[in-house]
Design an enzyme around this catalytic site. Structure first.
Site, mmCIF file in Angstrom:
data_model
loop_
_atom_site.group_PDB
_atom_site.id
_atom_site.type_symbol
_atom_site.label_atom_id
_atom_site.label_comp_id
_atom_site.label_asym_id
_atom_site.label_seq_id
_atom_site.Cartn_x
_atom_site.Cartn_y
_atom_site.Cartn_z
ATOM 1 N N ASP A 159 0.841 -1.201 0.000
ATOM 2 C CA ASP A 159 0.000 0.000 0.000
ATOM 3 C C ASP A 159 0.880 1.257 0.000
ATOM 4 O OD1 ASP A 159 -2.418 -1.657 0.461
ATOM 5 O OD2 ASP A 159 -1.418 -2.044 2.356
ATOM 6 N N HIS A 187 -4.710 -3.167 6.640
ATOM 7 C CA HIS A 187 -4.496 -3.464 5.220
ATOM 8 C C HIS A 187 -5.839 -3.906 4.632
ATOM 9 C CE1 HIS A 187 -3.150 -5.015 1.439
ATOM 10 N NE2 HIS A 187 -3.655 -6.198 1.742
HETATM 11 P P1 NAX Z 1 -2.429 -18.264 -3.812
HETATM 12 O O1 NAX Z 1 -3.792 -18.817 -3.609
HETATM 13 O O2 NAX Z 1 -1.832 -18.225 -5.175
HETATM 14 O O3 NAX Z 1 -1.404 -19.066 -2.884
HETATM 15 C C1 NAX Z 1 -1.648 -19.366 -1.550
HETATM 16 C C2 NAX Z 1 -0.922 -20.649 -1.235
HETATM 17 O O4 NAX Z 1 -1.042 -20.876 0.166
HETATM 18 C C3 NAX Z 1 -1.502 -21.866 -1.937
HETATM 19 O O5 NAX Z 1 -0.458 -22.541 -2.649
HETATM 20 C C4 NAX Z 1 -2.053 -22.715 -0.798
HETATM 21 O O6 NAX Z 1 -1.909 -24.103 -1.040
HETATM 22 C C5 NAX Z 1 -1.172 -22.255 0.359
HETATM 23 N N1 NAX Z 1 -1.737 -22.512 1.691
HETATM 24 C C6 NAX Z 1 -3.036 -22.446 2.084
HETATM 25 N N2 NAX Z 1 -3.155 -22.794 3.370
HETATM 26 C C7 NAX Z 1 -1.911 -23.065 3.815
HETATM 27 C C8 NAX Z 1 -1.388 -23.497 5.054
HETATM 28 N N3 NAX Z 1 -2.183 -23.726 6.107
HETATM 29 N N4 NAX Z 1 -0.045 -23.687 5.156
HETATM 30 C C9 NAX Z 1 0.748 -23.478 4.106
HETATM 31 N N5 NAX Z 1 0.314 -23.091 2.887
HETATM 32 C C10 NAX Z 1 -1.007 -22.886 2.753
HETATM 33 O O7 NAX Z 1 -2.441 -16.818 -3.155
HETATM 34 P P2 NAX Z 1 -1.427 -15.606 -3.363
HETATM 35 O O8 NAX Z 1 -1.864 -14.801 -4.513
HETATM 36 O O9 NAX Z 1 -0.040 -16.129 -3.333
HETATM 37 O O10 NAX Z 1 -1.747 -14.717 -2.069
HETATM 38 C C11 NAX Z 1 -1.438 -15.173 -0.773
HETATM 39 C C12 NAX Z 1 -2.059 -14.282 0.278
HETATM 40 O O11 NAX Z 1 -1.548 -12.959 0.199
HETATM 41 C C13 NAX Z 1 -3.580 -14.126 0.168
HETATM 42 O O12 NAX Z 1 -4.151 -14.247 1.457
HETATM 43 C C14 NAX Z 1 -3.751 -12.718 -0.343
HETATM 44 O O13 NAX Z 1 -5.002 -12.180 0.036
HETATM 45 C C15 NAX Z 1 -2.608 -12.033 0.343
HETATM 46 N N6 NAX Z 1 -2.186 -10.727 -0.187
HETATM 47 C C16 NAX Z 1 -1.764 -9.790 0.696
HETATM 48 C C17 NAX Z 1 -1.299 -8.555 0.296
HETATM 49 C C18 NAX Z 1 -0.820 -7.544 1.284
HETATM 50 O O14 NAX Z 1 -0.504 -6.430 0.873
HETATM 51 N N7 NAX Z 1 -0.747 -7.814 2.591
HETATM 52 C C19 NAX Z 1 -1.297 -8.174 -1.139
HETATM 53 C C20 NAX Z 1 -1.331 -9.351 -2.061
HETATM 54 C C21 NAX Z 1 -2.227 -10.470 -1.622
HETATM 55 O O15 NAX Z 1 -3.559 -10.143 -1.958
#
Ligand code: NAX
Length: 327
Positions: A159, A187
């Protein structure tokens, strides 16, 4: 060279993981003199995909990368960890209520906090990226009573970086001309990007833009940028989120520049009326491996209302996870 740093990345097979791991392994997370040991945590169904990414990491022959371990066991993942990047989270599915979302994420971040408490290195530092990042960080922190609370942080650097570029483009300057940008609060769409303390060429940014632009364009553009990326790209921010995670940890280890600060979700000490213990975004400096909240900034009514609204949302999230027994 320095001693190697063990970095655990959760959700390693996801899209942010894919954009993040190569930059960590190339030395951009900590610095060019620090070898890296990677630990990748995934759910069982995604371990194979993480193994594929590890094959590609091998194929880069990164001089600093000493080892890659892949696991679906949370305790194995965090044993001896120096830096935990908690990226994997449960996304909101269609029709899911906020309480359900918090509950599902409590089931992920509670056990991860407990594993960090039980086995991570003494100097462990944690950055939560997975949403809802602030409250997930709070849940993890609450499950790690033996780790100093200040070691748990949530990411608002994306952000912050978005705000830098929106302002730079508006004023036709380089981002390097801008200092003292701040994201306050959660956030989420309630976050408050503050231009009243930001400086451009040594002068306050808010005085160099029209009030209407600040209120009706800048703030909503920054706060809703995630949705705009999804709309354009057909997928959520990944490389920019990974970049921000690199920036956050790099700053934590290497410090902020003299006369500047950055934004991070850190445990509140009560500053600016943010209830103690909440993980909220603040202006922070970093030095000696610690973030510190910048003190003494004054807020007018416009800023105060927006900070209070975002902090109010964090209080509600905390109360919900408390009622669910997740804290
Ligand atoms: P993806 O869905 O591509 O990847 C998430 C991965 O996490 C998957 O491979 C899944 O198998 C794995 N996972 C789920 N539960 C798990 C667990 N208990 N232990 C280990 N791995 C696990 O998501 P992606 O685009 O990589 O985003 C990840 C996270 O970042 C999301 O929650 C998203 O909302 C968040 N974000 C946060 C941002 C921020 O500024 N703070 C911005 C970007 C993003 O939106």
């Amino acid at each position: 060279t320095n001693a190697p740093v063990t970095v655990t990345v959760t959700g390693a097979a996801g899209q942010i993981g894919y954009a993040l791991l190569f930059r960590i392994a190339s030395g951009q997370l900590i610095g060019p003199d620090t070898p890296i040991k990677l630990r990748l945590l995934e759910i069982p169904q995604a371990v194979k995909a993480a193994e594929g990414t590890a094959m590609e990491l091998d194929d880069c022959a990164f001089p600093l990368l000493q080892s890659i371990d892949i696991t679906d066991d949370v305790n194995t993942a965090f044993r001896g960890t120096n830096v935990g990047l908690l990226v994997g989270a449960r996304p909101r599915s269609q029709g899911m209520e906020r309480g359900d979302l918090l509950q599902a994420n409590g089931g992920i971040f509670g056990p991860q906090g407990a594993a960090i408490n039980a086995g991570a290195a003494e100097d462990v530092r944690v950055l939560v990226v997975g949403n809802p990042a602030n409250t997930n960080a709070l849940i993890a922190q609450a499950h790690a009573p033996d780790v100093p609370a200040e070691r748990f942080t949530a990411m608002t650097r994306l952000d912050h970086n978005r705000a830098l570029t929106q302002l730079a483009q508006k004023l036709g300057v380089s981002v390097t001309e801008i200092s003292k940008m701040t994201i306050w609060g959660n956030h989420s769409a309630t976050q408050y990007p503050d231009l009243f303390h930001t400086e451009v060429g040594g002068k306050i940014a808010a005085e160099q833009v029209e009030q209407a632009w600040l209120a009706d364009e800048f703030i909503p553009t920054v706060a809703k940028r995630g949705a705009a990326i999804i709309e354009a790209r057909g997928a959520s921010s990944a490389a920019s989120a990974a970049n921000a995670a690199i920036d956050h940890v790099h700053t934590w280890f290497n410090g902020t520049a003299e006369g500047d600060w950055t934004s991070a979700g850190v445990v509140s000490d009560g500053s600016y009326g943010v209830p103690e213990g909440l993980i909220s975004s603040f202006p922070v400096t970093a030095s000696g491996g610690r973030f510190e909240i910048v003190q003494g900034l004054q807020h007018d009514e416009f800023s105060r209302q927006r900070i209070d609204a975002s902090v109010g949302e964090l209080v509600e999230e905390r109360d919900t996870v408390r009622e669910l027994g997740l804290l």
